[in-house]
Design a protein around this motif. Structure first.
Motif, PDB file in Angstrom:
ATOM      1  N   UNK A 145      -5.313   6.019  -0.239  1.00 35.52           N
ATOM      2  CA  UNK A 145      -4.407   4.653  -0.312  1.00 35.52           C
ATOM      3  C   UNK A 145      -4.542   3.974  -1.395  1.00 35.52           C
ATOM      4  N   UNK A 146      -3.575   3.774  -2.369  1.00 30.80           N
ATOM      5  CA  UNK A 146      -3.690   2.776  -3.349  1.00 30.80           C
ATOM      6  C   UNK A 146      -2.990   1.256  -2.958  1.00 30.80           C
ATOM      7  N   UNK A 202      -7.622  11.449  -8.873  1.00 34.14           N
ATOM      8  CA  UNK A 202      -6.387  11.666  -9.819  1.00 34.14           C
ATOM      9  C   UNK A 202      -5.587  10.285  -9.775  1.00 34.14           C
ATOM     10  N   UNK A 203      -5.942   9.313  -8.598  1.00 30.14           N
ATOM     11  CA  UNK A 203      -5.418   7.917  -8.497  1.00 30.14           C
ATOM     12  C   UNK A 203      -6.117   7.096  -9.530  1.00 30.14           C
ATOM     13  N   UNK A 204      -7.504   7.102  -9.704  1.00 34.56           N
ATOM     14  CA  UNK A 204      -8.232   6.356 -10.552  1.00 34.56           C
ATOM     15  C   UNK A 204      -7.705   6.597 -11.923  1.00 34.56           C
ATOM     16  N   UNK A 205      -7.595   8.056 -12.490  1.00 39.01           N
ATOM     17  CA  UNK A 205      -6.995   8.215 -13.743  1.00 39.01           C
ATOM     18  C   UNK A 205      -5.415   7.708 -14.008  1.00 39.01           C
ATOM     19  N   UNK A 250       0.766  -1.226   0.119  1.00 36.42           N
ATOM     20  CA  UNK A 250      -0.123  -0.054  -0.004  1.00 36.42           C
ATOM     21  C   UNK A 250       0.769   1.193  -0.089  1.00 36.42           C
ATOM     22  N   UNK A 251       0.452   2.199  -0.829  1.00 43.97           N
ATOM     23  CA  UNK A 251       1.080   3.550  -0.803  1.00 43.97           C
ATOM     24  C   UNK A 251      -0.061   4.666  -0.454  1.00 43.97           C
ATOM     25  N   UNK A 252       0.332   5.535   0.450  1.00 41.13           N
ATOM     26  CA  UNK A 252      -0.466   6.714   1.011  1.00 41.13           C
ATOM     27  C   UNK A 252      -0.204   7.584  -0.074  1.00 41.13           C
ATOM     28  N   UNK A 264      -5.525  -4.207  -7.966  1.00 39.58           N
ATOM     29  CA  UNK A 264      -5.154  -2.823  -7.652  1.00 39.58           C
ATOM     30  C   UNK A 264      -6.237  -2.106  -7.475  1.00 39.58           C
ATOM     31  N   UNK A 265      -6.321  -1.432  -5.930  1.00 43.50           N
ATOM     32  CA  UNK A 265      -7.595  -0.799  -5.562  1.00 43.50           C
ATOM     33  C   UNK A 265      -7.173   0.372  -4.887  1.00 43.50           C
ATOM     34  N   UNK A 266      -8.012   1.419  -4.896  1.00 45.05           N
ATOM     35  CA  UNK A 266      -7.870   2.748  -4.310  1.00 45.05           C
ATOM     36  C   UNK A 266      -8.860   2.834  -3.098  1.00 45.05           C
ATOM     37  N   UNK A 267      -8.233   3.515  -2.206  1.00 40.35           N
ATOM     38  CA  UNK A 267      -9.501   3.669  -0.941  1.00 40.35           C
ATOM     39  C   UNK A 267     -10.060   4.753  -1.373  1.00 40.35           C
TER      40      UNK A 267
END
Length: 163
Positions: free
Chosen positions: A146-147, A117-120, A108-110, A137-140
């Motif tokens: 967090x990814x 922006x993360x989704x894109x 995980x990366x904060x 791969x999932x975003x919180x």
């Protein structure tokens, strides 16, 4: 966690497994800063794991030298300045690897970016995820953003049925 009916059973299972890992990461103490040579040795492997492209070589000297929690998971790591994931700034990194491989792995990366922006940047679907050859791969949706790359282990709940 609010799961939409369109999520597959496998994804719901992964989310169930991921929730405790994210809870541990959220309760973790302040991140450990690596020195420049440690960071240079481990950064490519961490980046590949965080992007869900390849599992790190956990037998390498650089990996074994990383600070550990009592359960064997990595202590949170503060990345070197300028470290990005899909072009987005990374604030902190956590990783969990089940040595027995029953529960799998999570990286995980904060991130210092919005969910949109993360989704894109990570090319995630409308549900905030993407399947890769390594895992999911999932975003919180919360704060901090967090990814997480979740790699399934041998334990499989797909055939589990409640009576």
């Amino acid at each position: 966690m609010n799961v939409t009916p369109s999520l597959s059973r496998a994804r719901r299972t992964r989310l169930k497994l991921l929730a405790p890992l994210l809870a541990v990461a959220a309760a973790a103490p302040a991140a450990h800063a690596l020195n420049a040579s440690q960071w240079q040795a481990i950064a490519p492997s961490l980046q590949a794991a965080l992007e869900c492209r390849a599992a790190p070589d956990t037998n390498s000297a650089a990996w074994k030298a990383l600070p550990r929690e009592e359960d064997g998971s990595l202590k949170p790591i503060s990345p070197a300045a300028g470290f990005t994931l899909f072009g987005l700034p990374v604030k902190e990194i956590t990783a969990y690897i089940d040595d027995s491989d029953g529960m799998g792995q999570s990286y995980s990366a904060e991130l210092g970016a919005s969910v949109a922006a993360v989704r894109k940047a990570a090319r995630l679907n409308a549900g905030g995820g993407r399947e890769t050859k390594l895992g999911s791969l999932m975003v919180s949706e919360g704060s901090p953003v967090t990814l997480t790359c979740t790699v399934p282990g041998e334990y499989d709940e797909r055939d589990y049925q409640e009576n």
